[in-house]
Design a protein around this motif. Structure first.
Motif, short mmCIF file in Angstrom:
data_model
loop_
_atom_site.label_atom_id
_atom_site.label_comp_id
_atom_site.label_asym_id
_atom_site.label_seq_id
_atom_site.Cartn_x
_atom_site.Cartn_y
_atom_site.Cartn_z
N GLY A 159 0.73 -1.27 0.03
CA GLY A 159 -0.06 -0.17 -0.03
C GLY A 159 0.96 1.04 0.04
N LYS A 160 2.01 1.28 0.50
CA LYS A 160 2.95 2.41 0.49
C LYS A 160 3.74 2.39 -0.87
CE LYS A 160 3.47 2.30 5.45
NZ LYS A 160 4.27 2.16 6.77
N GLU A 161 3.61 1.57 -1.59
CA GLU A 161 4.50 1.50 -2.91
C GLU A 161 4.46 2.78 -3.57
OE1 GLU A 161 7.16 0.31 -5.81
OE2 GLU A 161 6.91 -0.44 -3.55
N VAL A 162 3.32 3.27 -3.66
CA VAL A 162 3.07 4.41 -4.56
C VAL A 162 3.99 5.82 -4.14
CG1 VAL A 162 1.33 6.18 -5.34
CG2 VAL A 162 0.65 3.92 -4.99
N GLU A 163 3.88 5.84 -2.93
CA GLU A 163 4.59 6.94 -2.28
C GLU A 163 6.28 6.67 -2.51
OE1 GLU A 163 3.82 7.68 1.65
OE2 GLU A 163 1.62 8.18 1.19
N LEU A 164 6.77 5.62 -2.11
CA LEU A 164 7.96 4.83 -2.26
C LEU A 164 8.42 5.03 -3.76
CD1 LEU A 164 7.84 1.94 0.28
CD2 LEU A 164 8.87 4.38 0.85
N ARG A 165 7.48 4.69 -4.83
CA ARG A 165 8.08 4.72 -6.21
C ARG A 165 8.34 6.22 -6.46
NH1 ARG A 165 3.55 3.56 -8.30
NH2 ARG A 165 3.89 1.29 -8.18
N GLU A 166 7.61 7.06 -5.96
CA GLU A 166 7.97 8.50 -6.44
C GLU A 166 9.50 8.75 -5.72
OE1 GLU A 166 5.01 11.03 -5.04
OE2 GLU A 166 3.53 10.09 -6.60
N LEU A 167 9.64 8.59 -4.61
CA LEU A 167 10.91 8.82 -3.82
C LEU A 167 12.13 8.16 -4.53
CD1 LEU A 167 9.74 8.72 -0.17
CD2 LEU A 167 10.07 10.77 -1.46
N ARG A 168 11.67 6.94 -5.20
CA ARG A 168 12.82 5.88 -5.60
C ARG A 168 13.32 6.72 -6.99
NH1 ARG A 168 10.53 1.55 -4.70
NH2 ARG A 168 9.69 1.35 -7.08
N THR A 169 12.26 7.33 -7.97
CA THR A 169 12.65 7.66 -8.97
C THR A 169 13.43 9.13 -8.84
OG1 THR A 169 10.09 8.76 -8.93
CG2 THR A 169 10.74 6.58 -10.16
N GLU A 170 12.79 9.92 -7.87
CA GLU A 170 13.62 11.07 -7.43
C GLU A 170 14.97 11.00 -7.18
OE1 GLU A 170 11.60 13.55 -4.57
OE2 GLU A 170 9.81 13.76 -5.94
N SER A 171 15.34 10.10 -6.27
CA SER A 171 16.78 9.87 -6.01
C SER A 171 17.66 9.14 -7.13
CB SER A 171 16.68 8.70 -4.82
OG SER A 171 15.94 7.34 -5.15
N ILE A 172 16.87 8.35 -7.99
CA ILE A 172 17.50 8.09 -9.08
C ILE A 172 17.83 9.18 -10.14
CG2 ILE A 172 17.46 6.30 -11.17
CD1 ILE A 172 16.00 4.42 -9.11
N ALA A 173 16.87 9.80 -10.14
CA ALA A 173 17.31 10.93 -11.23
C ALA A 173 18.02 12.09 -10.91
CB ALA A 173 15.66 11.62 -11.66
N ARG A 174 18.14 12.16 -9.54
CA ARG A 174 19.11 13.30 -8.94
C ARG A 174 20.65 13.17 -9.72
NH1 ARG A 174 20.00 13.16 -2.94
NH2 ARG A 174 17.75 13.09 -2.85
N PRO A 175 21.18 14.10 -10.01
CA PRO A 175 22.66 13.95 -10.43
C PRO A 175 23.65 13.88 -9.36
CG PRO A 175 21.89 16.25 -10.72
CD PRO A 175 20.72 15.54 -10.31
N LEU A 176 24.55 12.92 -9.72
CA LEU A 176 25.59 12.70 -8.76
C LEU A 176 26.57 14.10 -8.61
CD1 LEU A 176 26.72 10.73 -6.79
CD2 LEU A 176 28.30 9.88 -8.66
N GLU A 177 26.71 14.46 -7.18
CA GLU A 177 27.35 15.63 -7.08
C GLU A 177 29.01 15.28 -6.64
OE1 GLU A 177 25.62 18.19 -4.14
OE2 GLU A 177 23.87 18.77 -5.52
N ILE A 178 29.92 15.85 -7.32
CA ILE A 178 31.16 15.29 -7.11
C ILE A 178 31.93 15.87 -5.87
CG2 ILE A 178 33.86 15.36 -8.24
CD1 ILE A 178 32.48 15.54 -10.99
N ASN A 179 31.45 17.09 -5.53
CA ASN A 179 31.78 17.75 -4.38
C ASN A 179 31.70 16.92 -3.03
OD1 ASN A 179 32.99 19.72 -5.71
ND2 ASN A 179 31.06 20.91 -5.85
N GLU A 180 30.43 16.55 -3.15
CA GLU A 180 29.87 15.86 -2.03
C GLU A 180 30.47 14.38 -1.85
OE1 GLU A 180 25.59 15.30 -2.26
OE2 GLU A 180 25.31 17.63 -1.59
N THR A 181 30.70 13.70 -3.19
CA THR A 181 31.37 12.56 -3.17
C THR A 181 32.86 12.63 -2.75
OG1 THR A 181 29.93 11.93 -5.28
CG2 THR A 181 32.11 10.54 -4.59
N GLU A 182 33.42 13.54 -3.18
CA GLU A 182 34.99 13.80 -2.63
C GLU A 182 34.82 14.36 -1.20
OE1 GLU A 182 38.67 16.89 -3.75
OE2 GLU A 182 36.67 17.09 -4.47
N LYS A 183 34.01 14.86 -0.47
CA LYS A 183 34.23 15.15 0.79
C LYS A 183 33.73 13.96 1.49
CE LYS A 183 31.70 17.90 4.18
NZ LYS A 183 30.49 19.07 4.48
N VAL A 184 33.01 13.06 1.16
CA VAL A 184 32.69 11.72 1.78
C VAL A 184 33.97 10.93 1.81
CG1 VAL A 184 31.43 9.69 1.86
CG2 VAL A 184 30.17 11.87 1.79
#
Length: 414
Positions: A159-184
């Motif tokens: 029943g929570k799959e609808v909300e989780l699908r949107e969040l999953r697609t947003e996280s996948i579509a977000r571009p990878l930031e090199i600064n944050e990766t370098e910081k980590v």
């Protein structure tokens, strides 16, 4: 390390088929050779085609071996091992080894249960066991309740799959930031460097600790040598009271030997005394028996004599020859006297005076009267003998009354 963990580890290794017998005392002190052998055997038991190095002669080889085993278990079995505890090779290493052995033991146990269940199903095809059916029914009910609970939880998650699908697609579509990766990555590298520095510090501390331990060991050795020398000197010195002690010990030994001899003699004399008392008692009993038999026999003879005496009294009145009657009476009196003497020997220090000569005189008659008086004064315990004496006394009185007068001519007797 606990006793239960150590016992469980030994039992699991025995169940897994480890060829060597493991004792609970093997891990009281560090034993790296045994730990390395068990680690190598467990790795090969988990995967026979593994290529873990088995050389553990030097310190570097041991470190490399521990790292290889930890890496193998982390990648193949997803088991995280503490390399420091493994390198200690003591009771703390048992907990790390127990992680591997518990996985292998549970797998073997599960497989064994499956094989036993299959064999039981095959053997019980044509058998009906009510107990097994009840157990299966309970297991089925438990599984049904578990299925319903899992289904309800799965329904809620879907029943929570609808909300989780949107969040999953947003996280996948977000571009990878090199600064944050370098910081980590910098943070991770910094942490690793700190850990390396800590490890180096620990290694340096290990060297200093080793030097301290060696100094303590040398100090203990010196103390041990000094104490041993002191012990030798104390053993070599003779105490002042030792001479007196040895002298007293010798005297004690002599006294003890004398005591043993006297005790042995006393025991022997007591035994001889007991034997003497027993022999005297037997003799006394035998004398009493013979005396009792003689008394009985004399009583019978007295009765016979009394009967014959009464017959002789009647014959004396009829017969004319009084000389022959007096001789018979003398013989009877002699017999009675001997019988009374034998009887009086058994009494308490009573003495009877009598003679063994024939013929009757006034002195003899007086002695007979004294004997009769003594018989009359006896105790009441011998009533039978008193009665017999009283029966004898009248006859004697009659005979004294019937004593013939002296004849004028003794030649007529012949």
């Amino acid at each position: 390390m606990s006793f239960r963990d150590l016992r469980n580890f030994t039992e699991m290794m025995r169940a897994l088929g480890y060829p060597r017998l493991i004792s609970m005392e093997n891990f009281r002190t560090p034993n790296f050779m045994l730990v390395s052998e068990m680690l190598l055997w467990l790795c090969r038991r988990y995967e026979p085609q593994t290529d873990v190095p088995s050389d553990v002669e030097t310190e570097q080889d041991r470190v490399f071996f521990i790292k290889a085993v930890a890496q193998f278990m982390a990648t193949k079995a997803h088991i995280k091992l503490n390399t420091k505890k493994l390198y200690q090779a003591d009771g703390y290493a048992v907990k790390e080894l127990l992680k591997i052995t518990s996985v292998l033991y549970n797998a073997m146990k599960t497989k064994g249960m499956e094989t036993t269940l299959v064999s039981e199903e095959e053997s019980s095809k044509f058998k009906f066991d009510l107990g097994s059916k009840i157990a299966d029914l309970k297991a089925a009910r438990q599984l049904a309740s578990e299925i319903t609970s899992r289904g309800a939880s799965l329904y809620d998650l879907l029943g929570k799959e609808v909300e989780l699908r949107e969040l999953r697609t947003e996280s996948i579509a977000r571009p990878l930031e090199i600064n944050e990766t370098e910081k980590v990555m910098k943070i991770a590298i910094k942490d690793v460097l700190e850990q390396v520095q800590k490890t180096k510090d620990m290694l340096n501390n290990v060297a200093s600790d080793e030097a301290n331990l060696e100094a303590k060991i040398e100090k203990r050795k010196l103390e041990l040598e000094r104490n041993q020398k002191r012990l030798q000197t104390l053993q070599s010195v003779r105490p002042a009271f030792m001479d007196e002690y040895e002298k007293i010990e010798e005297e004690l030994q002599k006294q003890y030997s004398n005591y043993l001899e006297k005790f042995r003699n006393l025991a022997y004399l007591e035994q001889q005394l007991d034997d003497h008392h027993r022999v005297e008692q037997e003799r006394f009993e035998e004398a009493e028996n013979t005396l009792r038999l003689m008394q009985n026999r004399l009583k019978e003879e007295e009765k016979c004599l009394l009967k014959s005496g009464s017959n002789n009294d009647s014959d004396i009145e009829i017969q004319e020859d009084e000389g022959s009657d007096s001789e018979e009476e003398d013989r009877q009196l002699i017999k009675q006297r001997t019988a009374m003497e034998i009887l009086m020997q058994g009494r308490s220090n009573k003495r009877i005076v009598g003679t063994m000569q024939g013929g009757e005189t006034e002195d003899d008659e007086e002695s007979e009267d004294s004997e009769i008086d003594l018989d009359d004064d006896e105790d009441d315990d011998e009533d039978d003998l008193e009665d017999d004496s009283m029966e004898i006394s009248p006859s004697k009185a009659n005979r004294r009354a019937r004593k013939p007068e002296p004849l004028e001519e003794s030649d007529n007797d012949f």
